[in-house]
Write a protein that holds these residues in place. Structure first.
Motif, PDB file in Angstrom:
ATOM      1  N   GLY A 155      36.723   8.921 -73.757  1.00 18.72           N
ATOM      2  CA  GLY A 155      36.448   9.416 -72.352  1.00 18.72           C
ATOM      3  C   GLY A 155      36.100  10.692 -72.263  1.00 18.72           C
ATOM      4  N   HIS A 156      35.311  11.221 -73.001  1.00 20.33           N
ATOM      5  CA  HIS A 156      34.715  12.380 -72.805  1.00 20.33           C
ATOM      6  C   HIS A 156      33.235  12.374 -73.127  1.00 20.33           C
ATOM      7  N   ALA A 162      36.103  13.175 -67.585  1.00 19.97           N
ATOM      8  CA  ALA A 162      36.496  11.840 -67.430  1.00 19.97           C
ATOM      9  C   ALA A 162      35.590  11.008 -66.903  1.00 19.97           C
ATOM     10  N   TRP A 222      30.089  10.675 -65.502  1.00 21.38           N
ATOM     11  CA  TRP A 222      30.918  11.725 -65.902  1.00 21.38           C
ATOM     12  C   TRP A 222      31.324  12.453 -64.910  1.00 21.38           C
ATOM     13  N   ASP A 277      37.712   6.021 -60.011  1.00 19.57           N
ATOM     14  CA  ASP A 277      38.158   6.516 -61.362  1.00 19.57           C
ATOM     15  C   ASP A 277      38.205   5.288 -62.528  1.00 19.57           C
ATOM     16  N   ARG A 331      41.599   7.674 -66.018  1.00 16.63           N
ATOM     17  CA  ARG A 331      41.604   8.863 -66.908  1.00 16.63           C
ATOM     18  C   ARG A 331      41.519  10.163 -65.994  1.00 16.63           C
ATOM     19  N   ALA A 332      40.595  10.054 -64.871  1.00 16.72           N
ATOM     20  CA  ALA A 332      40.654  11.253 -64.095  1.00 16.72           C
ATOM     21  C   ALA A 332      41.938  11.547 -63.632  1.00 16.72           C
ATOM     22  N   ARG A 381      44.381  12.747 -66.040  1.00 19.11           N
ATOM     23  CA  ARG A 381      43.904  14.109 -66.643  1.00 19.11           C
ATOM     24  C   ARG A 381      44.310  15.449 -65.455  1.00 19.11           C
TER      25      ARG A 381
END
Ligand SMILES: Cc1cc2nc3c(=O)[nH]c(=O)nc-3n(C[C@H](O)[C@H](O)[C@H](O)COP(=O)(O)OP(=O)(O)OC[C@H]3O[C@@H](n4cnc5c(N)ncnc54)[C@H](O)[C@@H]3O)c2cc1C
Lengths: 550, 76
Positions: A110-111, A435, A445, A499, A503-504, A507
């Motif tokens: 997820g990057h 994320a 992204w 999202d 993950r956003a 994080r």
């Protein structure tokens, strides 16, 4: 001065008096090139001087860290660098003939950017040059060598030598990105504080068709290079970077003889493996920095400001992060939107980063080349115990790899309110974490939508009203709003994002309403549990170093 | 937390003897190796950084110049 800003190279030296530029950058290495591109994208015209017309010779930087790749992505070259390079994220450490530890720098997906990309420095520089040349705002001048300067109260006067003779020029701000031997530093007679690492390394670039694993491999005291260390890295094009520690008393001339280099490499690569040596040079490394990076109207960045040994790949990476920190600040100061005090925050934030890098480099040097018999015994004990105990594996330091500095002490930060109860997430001073997002069904992204301007990153809840967003966008230094909705909520036509993987939210430790104020360099300035335009306005003033309202 | 320097060993003579005996067969370089392993094992067991730094400082008293005691991990 608007007319001067439009003038090109041919005009300098022909005007009645020297032309005054807003910014001149000396040095077309990774730092100066990144800064020039960033400034131009911010709308600041920049003259970039480089005394050479070739890219970095020999073997220098190879490893570029995720944060640096993210900066380059903002500058429009991230994907080009990643596409040319070899991505990697895992490493192995050996002691003698045993594998003692393995690490993974990016265990979680997820990057957009890889943990690291390896690319020869000259290929990197070619990519940056192509980008700079495509921007009208960058006036790239090869074989223009700065030979003299005079720092005045409101400008810097420069003398530049060229194959066609010298000329004079002035600039409101001079950025010295002229490398480890910085002339600007010497002309200002500034002390470079620190020390030489008392060790020598043979650094080789080796071409071979043989297949070695695509990871960072480090050996302490291996059978093929007793008592010392070896580091091996993959580069594009079947090239390998091999660093051999030789010790302080190595005979430099003997060690670089082709036969001896080949003998050492044959032991590492194995008998019968064909290879050719592209370069083999002996290096000693410095760990030092200037006392300050801002001197009147002269700013220092990259190796001109600080130097570290390369275990950890912190040299070019930190230079690019200097540029990332400086460009937006110079732009706001030049536009009269922020006081000169904003540049003082460059000094404060990047000094902290340099100190972190120097400390990490010193710690790694102490482990790789212990300075006393007992330090050596402790090092060997850690390596010995690492075979059985995980705690000992954490002690092994073959160079902690470049990670971005969190500007914990920055005067630009608005500290969290205790009542907001943030547990983790991205604290003020830290760079935003990427994320995956979605918009109208398209994958995207997060970091692609941050940067260049101040951004209110809002995890909705009750999304901000168009009026509130317009209010923020209408400030003298505008704040753009980016809305992120929880996974599963319907797409709306307000330009917001979904999202998609959650993950956003994870994080950023986000709840509905959580709002981050993000700087133009993607670092966090402030965060709250609700969207409050008044609080954002106050934090913004602080983040651009405006004096607190009485 | 601070370093606990109160008597904590149920059998101090036994532990002292065990430590001293462990070195009996060791030459100087082996003793150094042994020291190092023991220090790391115990340091990890203690875990608390403040406690360890305090112990390092006390152990260095009279050996390490005073002005360097707080400076054991300074930037060069
Ligand atoms: C063996 C080795 C391995 C390394 N590995 C890594 C790594 O893996 N990752 C990493 O991040 N870093 C690494 N580094 C460090 C990295 O190479 C440097 O930190 C980086 O090049 C610094 O970039 P810079 O732009 O600040 O300076 P430089 O790259 O030195 O650029 C300075 C530029 O200024 C020009 N210049 C100098 N004086 C003048 C003048 N008077 N007028 C005009 N122009 C001038 C020079 O020609 C040069 O182009 C390594 C270094 C070495 C030696």
């Amino acid at each position: 001065m608007a007319g001067d800003q439009m003038a090109g190279e041919q005009d300098d030296g022909h005007a009645a008096r020297p032309l005054r530029r807003p910014v001149v950058v000396v040095g077309g290495g990774p730092t100066g090139l990144s800064l020039a591109i960033d400034l131009a994208l911010h709308g600041v015209p920049v003259v970039l001087l480089d005394d050479d017309d070739t890219v970095s010779p020999g073997s220098r930087a190879v490893c570029y860290a995720k944060r640096t790749l993210e900066v380059w992505d903002r500058l429009g070259v991230g994907e080009a660098v990643v596409a040319q390079g070899v991505g990697w994220q895992r490493g192995r450490v050996h002691h003698g003939d045993r594998l003692v530890s393995e690490f993974d720098l990016r265990p979680e997906p997820g990057h957009q950017m890889p943990a690291f990309t390896n690319l020869q420095q000259y290929l990197l520089e070619e990519t940056l040059i192509a980008r700079a040349q495509a921007l009208a705002g960058v006036d790239l001048r090869w074989r223009h060598r700065l030979i003299g300067m005079m720092a005045e109260a409101d400008h810097v006067a420069l003398r530049v030598d060229t194959p066609d003779g010298p000329y004079d020029m002035e600039c409101a701000w001079l950025v010295a990105a002229d490398g480890a031997r910085s002339l600007v530093r010497r002309l200002l007679a500034l002390e470079f504080i620190g020390q030489t690492v008392r060790d020598r390394f043979l650094i080789c670039d080796v071409a071979t068709e043989a297949d070695f694993p695509k990871l960072r491999q480090f050996w302490f005291d291996p059978p093929f290079h007793r008592e010392r260390s070896v580091l091996m890295h993959r580069q594009p094009g079947n090239m390998w970077r091999i660093d051999l520690q030789l010790g302080w008393y190595a005979d430099t001339a003997a060690e670089t003889s082709p036969a001896r280099v080949a003998m050492r490499l044959r032991r590492i690569l194995g008998e019968g493996v064909a290879f050719s040596v592209e370069s083999a040079e002996i290096y000693t490394f410095q760990c030092r920095r200037l006392e300050r990076f801002l001197h009147g109207r002269v700013l220092f960045a990259g190796d001109a400001a600080h130097q570290v040994s390369p275990f950890g790949a912190r040299g070019a990476n930190s230079g690019v992060q200097d540029a990332d920190n400086l460009a937006w600040k110079l732009r706001l100061v030049l536009a009269g939107l922020a006081p000169v005090a904003l540049l003082e925050s460059y000094n404060c934030e990047r000094l902290a980063a340099a100190d972190e890098n120097l400390r990490e480099a010193a710690r790694a040097a102490g482990f790789i080349a212990p300075r006393t018999p007992m330090a050596r015994a402790l090092r060997d004990a850690a390596l010995h115990l690492a075979g059985r105990f995980s705690f000992a594996r954490t002690l092994i330091n073959s160079g902690r790899l470049s990670a971005p500095t969190v500007y914990v002490e920055s005067p630009l930060n608005t500290p969290d309110a205790t009542a907001d109860g943030f547990a983790g997430g991205v604290p003020p001073g830290a760079p935003c974490v990427d994320a995956p997002l979605g918009q109208q069904g398209e994958a995207d992204w997060l970091l692609r939508h941050l940067g260049f301007r101040f951004t209110a990153l809002v995890f909705a809840g009750d999304p901000p009203s168009p009026g509130q967003m317009a209010q923020l966008a209408g400030l003298p230094v505008p704040v753009h709003t980016v809305i992120i909705r929880a996974a599963g909520s319907p797409d709306e036509a307000d330009g917001g994002f979904t999202d998609t993987e959650g993950r956003a939210c994870d994080r950023y430790d986000a709840r509905p309403g959580t709002t981050y104020l993000v700087r133009p360099d993607q670092h966090v300035a402030a965060r709250w549990r609700r969207f409050d335009p008044a609080a954002i306005t106050v934090a913004l003033a602080r983040a651009i170093a405006l004096p607190a309202a009485a | 937390m601070t370093l606990d320097t109160s008597p904590r060993l149920a059998d101090p003579d036994g532990i002292f003897t065990a430590l001293a005996r462990a070195y009996r067969q060791l030459d100087e370089s082996q003793a150094r190796t042994f020291d190092a392993r023991l220090i790391l094992l115990l340091a990890n067991h203690v875990g608390d950084e403040a406690v360890l730094r305090e112990a390092i400082a006390i152990a260095g008293e009279g050996l390490v110049p005073r002005d360097q005691i707080g400076d054991l991990d300074a930037v060069p």
